[in-house]
Design a protein around this motif. Sequence first.
Motif, short mmCIF file in Angstrom:
data_model
loop_
_atom_site.label_atom_id
_atom_site.label_comp_id
_atom_site.label_asym_id
_atom_site.label_seq_id
_atom_site.Cartn_x
_atom_site.Cartn_y
_atom_site.Cartn_z
N GLU A 192 0.85 -1.21 0.00
CA GLU A 192 0.00 0.00 0.00
C GLU A 192 0.87 1.24 0.00
O GLU A 192 0.65 2.20 -0.76
CB GLU A 192 -0.87 0.03 1.26
N MET A 193 1.88 1.24 0.87
CA MET A 193 2.77 2.39 1.03
C MET A 193 3.47 2.73 -0.29
O MET A 193 3.67 3.90 -0.62
CB MET A 193 3.81 2.04 2.10
N LEU A 194 3.80 1.68 -1.07
CA LEU A 194 4.49 1.90 -2.35
C LEU A 194 3.52 2.10 -3.52
O LEU A 194 3.94 2.27 -4.65
CB LEU A 194 5.40 0.70 -2.67
N GLY A 195 2.20 2.04 -3.21
CA GLY A 195 1.20 2.21 -4.26
C GLY A 195 1.13 1.01 -5.19
O GLY A 195 0.78 1.14 -6.37
N LEU A 196 1.48 -0.17 -4.67
CA LEU A 196 1.54 -1.38 -5.51
C LEU A 196 0.52 -2.44 -5.11
O LEU A 196 0.68 -3.62 -5.45
CB LEU A 196 2.96 -1.99 -5.43
N THR A 197 -0.55 -2.04 -4.42
CA THR A 197 -1.53 -3.02 -3.93
C THR A 197 -2.08 -3.90 -5.05
O THR A 197 -2.19 -5.12 -4.90
CB THR A 197 -2.69 -2.29 -3.21
N SER A 198 -2.41 -3.30 -6.19
CA SER A 198 -3.03 -4.07 -7.29
C SER A 198 -2.05 -5.08 -7.90
O SER A 198 -2.45 -6.02 -8.57
CB SER A 198 -3.53 -3.12 -8.38
N ARG A 199 -0.75 -4.87 -7.67
CA ARG A 199 0.27 -5.77 -8.27
C ARG A 199 0.87 -6.71 -7.23
O ARG A 199 1.84 -7.42 -7.50
CB ARG A 199 1.40 -4.93 -8.87
N ALA A 200 0.31 -6.69 -6.00
CA ALA A 200 0.90 -7.44 -4.88
C ALA A 200 1.10 -8.92 -5.20
O ALA A 200 2.15 -9.50 -4.90
CB ALA A 200 0.05 -7.28 -3.62
N ALA A 201 0.09 -9.54 -5.83
CA ALA A 201 0.16 -10.99 -6.11
C ALA A 201 1.35 -11.31 -7.02
O ALA A 201 2.11 -12.25 -6.75
CB ALA A 201 -1.14 -11.47 -6.73
N ASP A 202 1.52 -10.53 -8.09
CA ASP A 202 2.63 -10.76 -9.03
C ASP A 202 3.98 -10.54 -8.35
O ASP A 202 4.92 -11.31 -8.54
CB ASP A 202 2.52 -9.83 -10.26
N LEU A 248 11.75 -5.20 -12.45
CA LEU A 248 11.85 -4.09 -13.41
C LEU A 248 11.14 -4.44 -14.71
O LEU A 248 10.43 -3.62 -15.29
CB LEU A 248 13.32 -3.74 -13.68
N GLU A 249 11.33 -5.71 -15.15
CA GLU A 249 10.65 -6.16 -16.39
C GLU A 249 9.13 -6.12 -16.22
O GLU A 249 8.40 -5.91 -17.19
CB GLU A 249 11.06 -7.60 -16.72
N GLU A 250 8.66 -6.33 -14.99
CA GLU A 250 7.21 -6.33 -14.73
C GLU A 250 6.67 -4.91 -14.54
O GLU A 250 5.49 -4.73 -14.23
CB GLU A 250 6.90 -7.17 -13.49
N GLY A 251 7.55 -3.91 -14.69
CA GLY A 251 7.09 -2.52 -14.63
C GLY A 251 7.18 -1.85 -13.28
O GLY A 251 6.67 -0.74 -13.08
N VAL A 252 7.85 -2.50 -12.31
CA VAL A 252 8.06 -1.87 -11.00
C VAL A 252 9.21 -0.88 -11.15
O VAL A 252 10.23 -1.19 -11.78
CB VAL A 252 8.41 -2.94 -9.92
N SER A 253 9.07 0.32 -10.59
CA SER A 253 10.12 1.34 -10.73
C SER A 253 11.39 0.89 -10.00
O SER A 253 11.34 0.06 -9.08
CB SER A 253 9.66 2.68 -10.15
N GLY A 287 -1.77 -18.06 1.05
CA GLY A 287 -2.89 -17.72 0.16
C GLY A 287 -3.22 -16.24 0.19
O GLY A 287 -3.70 -15.72 1.19
N LEU A 288 -2.96 -15.58 -0.92
CA LEU A 288 -3.02 -14.11 -0.95
C LEU A 288 -4.38 -13.54 -0.60
O LEU A 288 -4.49 -12.48 -0.02
CB LEU A 288 -2.58 -13.61 -2.33
N ASP A 289 -5.45 -14.26 -0.98
CA ASP A 289 -6.78 -13.69 -0.75
C ASP A 289 -7.43 -14.22 0.52
O ASP A 289 -8.59 -13.94 0.79
CB ASP A 289 -7.69 -13.97 -1.96
N TYR A 290 -6.70 -15.02 1.30
CA TYR A 290 -7.33 -15.71 2.42
C TYR A 290 -6.74 -15.28 3.78
O TYR A 290 -7.48 -14.87 4.67
CB TYR A 290 -7.17 -17.22 2.22
N TYR A 291 -5.43 -15.36 3.91
CA TYR A 291 -4.81 -15.05 5.20
C TYR A 291 -4.68 -13.55 5.40
O TYR A 291 -4.39 -12.80 4.47
CB TYR A 291 -3.44 -15.74 5.31
N THR A 292 -4.91 -13.13 6.63
CA THR A 292 -4.98 -11.68 6.91
C THR A 292 -4.02 -11.23 8.02
O THR A 292 -3.85 -10.03 8.23
CB THR A 292 -6.41 -11.31 7.33
N GLY A 293 -3.42 -12.17 8.76
CA GLY A 293 -2.53 -11.80 9.86
C GLY A 293 -1.27 -12.63 9.82
O GLY A 293 -0.60 -12.72 8.79
#
Length: 452
Positions: free
Chosen positions: A175-185, A206-211, A278-284
């Motif tokens: 979130e801090m880096l503004g990369l929430t939507s790309r977190a899984a990749d 870098l190839e995936e477009g991360v600065s 599991g990215l969409d399941y575990y929260t802590g």
Amino acid sequence: MMEKIKPRTLSGFMELEPAMQSQFEKITQTLRETYALYGFYPLDTPILEASEVLLAKGGGETEKQIYRFQKGDSDLSMRFDLTVPLAKYVALHYGSLTFPFRRFQIGKVYRGERAQRGRFREFYQADIDVIGDGALDIINEAEIPSIIYKTFSELGLTRFQIRINNRKVLNGFFEMLGLTSRAADIMRTIDKLEKVGADTVREILLEEGVSADAADEILRFITLGGGTDGILQALEGWRGKNETLDTGITELGTVARYLSDFGVPASHFKIDLTIARGLDYYTGTVYETTMLDHPEIGSICSGGRYDNLAGYYTDKKLPGVGISIGLTRLFFVLQDKKLLNENPPASPADVLILPMTDDLGAAISLATQLRAQGIRTQLHCEKKKFKAKISYADKLAIPYVIFMGEDEIANHTVALKELASGEQTNTDFDAAVKRIQKGLAARAGNKVIVGS
């Protein structure tokens, strides 16, 4: 004459010979006893469920792998894990359960994936979960690693490590880096760190477009060193930049602080900021347990904290924390790596009684008395030569043989022979029982797993 059908077992289904099955049973018994020590209820749920109930989450790989069939008007599926049935169970019985609800379950699950070496279609899972009603204290997340540690220690494993992380730390960082939507990749990429190294991971990012700045920040973050205290101290440098990250840092510190109080030595756990589960399941808090000498095996026990167990069945918020051991796969690996203890060999009985008279009454009575003392006893009454009977005891690794002849019956004694040493004594019943129990106690101290 009717043609015989060739007996065969389907691929991906484990079927063990008796001695190995006994080893497997010893492992499950150790798990049951250890889980019970921490105040967990045993639970059993049906292997078959209505497909709409089992597949409430639906979609993706799960639906492709599931065993699903029609019986009359019923659309049925076989359970593919123990978590979905637990969710159904808690939602269904919510009114009669006391929370936090602590349960363990050891049972078979079914996945129609391609059978290959060490991968099974029918396999046992051993799960524990603690479910809260609306809330669940962080202390439960600290207790879980202590149960992992105790379980594997009781089995005889010594060289293993529990790796812990917290999803809020990762989520907040992205979130801090503004990369929430790309977190899984990004997580999939940094998961390769141990295999390919930091430079290659940076190139892929870098190839995936991360600065370049964000890639450097990610690598600096996930490669923090200095052990538990060093990592926790370094994480404080990011505090104040993101609320979710702050919560995660606090929770991770709390779990790490309590681990030693729960009896987990520092040598057996580490903070690993690359673990996501599991990215969409575990929260802590999330956990992965690895064998230090066999990293190629991957995690032998994993799990974590989740916020809503039964969201597909009820509006009630039921947070929980749990772990799962893939028992069949673990057993296969232990067998494959020759880590199973074969001394003493598994045997179906402690004593074999060989009657030497036509009247079997005294031998039967003796077997009944021995069983009343908790000694597992077999009677061998087949019409076979003496040598074949001793060979039978040898092959089954039965440690003691009792001969019952006319002299023993007349004198109210037993002729007791220990096969390993060859020592034979004529003694009364009480002395024989004490000797057998003493010998069995010495053998019982052996763990299931060795050389680990």
